[in-house]
Enzyme design. Structure first.
Site, PDB file in Angstrom:
ATOM      1  CG  ASP A 193      -0.426   0.211   2.655  1.00 54.41           C
ATOM      2  OD1 ASP A 193       0.758   0.829   2.807  1.00 54.41           O
ATOM      3  OD2 ASP A 193      -0.151  -0.972   3.297  1.00 54.41           O
ATOM      4  CG  HIS A 207       7.411  -7.902   0.271  1.00 55.84           C
ATOM      5  ND1 HIS A 207       6.514  -8.395   1.248  1.00 55.84           N
ATOM      6  CD2 HIS A 207       8.681  -8.545  -0.210  1.00 55.84           C
ATOM      7  CE1 HIS A 207       7.584  -9.471   1.810  1.00 55.84           C
ATOM      8  NE2 HIS A 207       9.012  -9.353   0.716  1.00 55.84           N
ATOM      9  CB  CYS A 237       8.078  -3.102 -18.572  1.00 55.42           C
ATOM     10  SG  CYS A 237       8.427  -4.260 -20.729  1.00 55.42           S
ATOM     11  CB  THR A 284       6.184  -8.091  10.009  1.00 54.92           C
ATOM     12  OG1 THR A 284       5.897  -9.282   9.182  1.00 54.92           O
ATOM     13  CG2 THR A 284       7.661  -7.620  11.104  1.00 54.92           C
ATOM     14  CB  SER A 285       3.149 -12.783  11.169  1.00 60.93           C
ATOM     15  OG  SER A 285       2.990 -12.943  10.039  1.00 60.93           O
TER      16      SER A 285
END
Ligand code: APR
Length: 238
Positions: free
Chosen positions: A93, A115, A123, A182-183
């Site tokens: 996001d 990520h 492209c 974060t896990s």
């Protein structure tokens, strides 16, 4: 606390209070889908329509969310930090970007989306990246190469996260490492705390509750990030 080189890793938990769902549900599904159906290069080759639709929905969802107090507190720290401050997010996001757009970051600050980013497309031939705020259709021609088409600028399972050398260099030189929401289920991000520890950094985990990797951190601050993070970051301000 005095520090010179700060690395902050964020995950889906920092955006949860903005209304962006986290990934790992107790039913074993990944945002309601099987990982292999929507988040692998093989899925894109097999069923590009399903994959594009999945990311089109997530991209549209961004219009209805805004940065929360945790994103804003990090942006304020970026405006005032001394030394180096690398913010590494696993989130695709744009909530960190929007929070940071409201301040003038200090010269030592940088943000990496390891990520990828929902609002960008890549492209398939040249790898060049461009802004893409709307829906992506299957076979969308690439502006970067005559034979290329556009895919989401997302690092799928089985692909290598972005700017890893730069991130590892910052971790190896940091004296404070924060992991927020974060896990620790996905590598290589789950291993960042060990690189920071090897560098002698103080390590702090922020989450709703201790994660499976909490024993690797010097300190854990548990509760919603909008409540735990701002007061902690205040203590870092010069
Ligand atoms: N404040 C702090 N932590 C929270 C909050 C909150 N308000 N809400 C949820 N969390 C925590 C959860 O307890 C959980 O530990 O955020 C964590 C979210 O974990 P995941 O859903 O596994 O997300 P993340 O760790 O970011 O996933 C990593 O996996 O699927 C891939 O590419 C995807 O970037 C993602 C990566």
């Amino acid at each position: 606390m005095a520090y010179r080189n700060l690395v902050v890793l964020t995950g889906a938990g920092i955006s949860a209070e903005s209304g962006v769902p986290t990934f790992r549900a107790s039913d074993g599904l990944w945002m309601g889908h099987r990982i292999e159906d929507v988040a692998t290069p093989e899925a894109f080759a097999r069923d590009p329509t399903q994959v594009q639709d999945f990311y089109n929905q997530r991209r549209r969802q961004l219009a209805s969310v805004v940065p929360n107090a945790a994103h804003i507190a990090l942006a304020e720290l970026a405006a005032h930090c001394q030394g180096e401050f690398l913010l590494v997010t696993q989130n695709v996001d744009d909530l960190h970007d929007r929070a940071h757009a409201a301040v003038t970051p200090a010269p030592g600050f940088d943000l990496i989306h390891m990520h990828g980013e929902l609002l960008k497309a890549r492209c398939t031939v040249s790898g060049a990246v461009c802004d893409w705020p709307g829906d992506l259709t299957v076979g969308e021609p690439s502006p970067h190469h005559p034979r290329g088409t556009l895919r989401p600028h997302i690092v799928w399972f089985g692909e290598i996260p972005l700017q890893m050398e730069r991130i590892e260099a910052a971790l190896s030189a940091c004296d404070l490492f924060l992991s927020i929401g974060t896990s620790g289920a996905v590598w290589p991000a789950a291993g960042f705390v060990e690189i920071a520890r090897a560098a002698g950094a103080q390590t702090v985990e922020f989450d709703l509750a201790p994660t499976s990797g909490s024993h690797r951190f010097d300190l854990g601050l548990y509760g919603p990030a909008t409540q735990t993070l701002p007061p902690y970051l205040e203590t870092l301000r010069p």
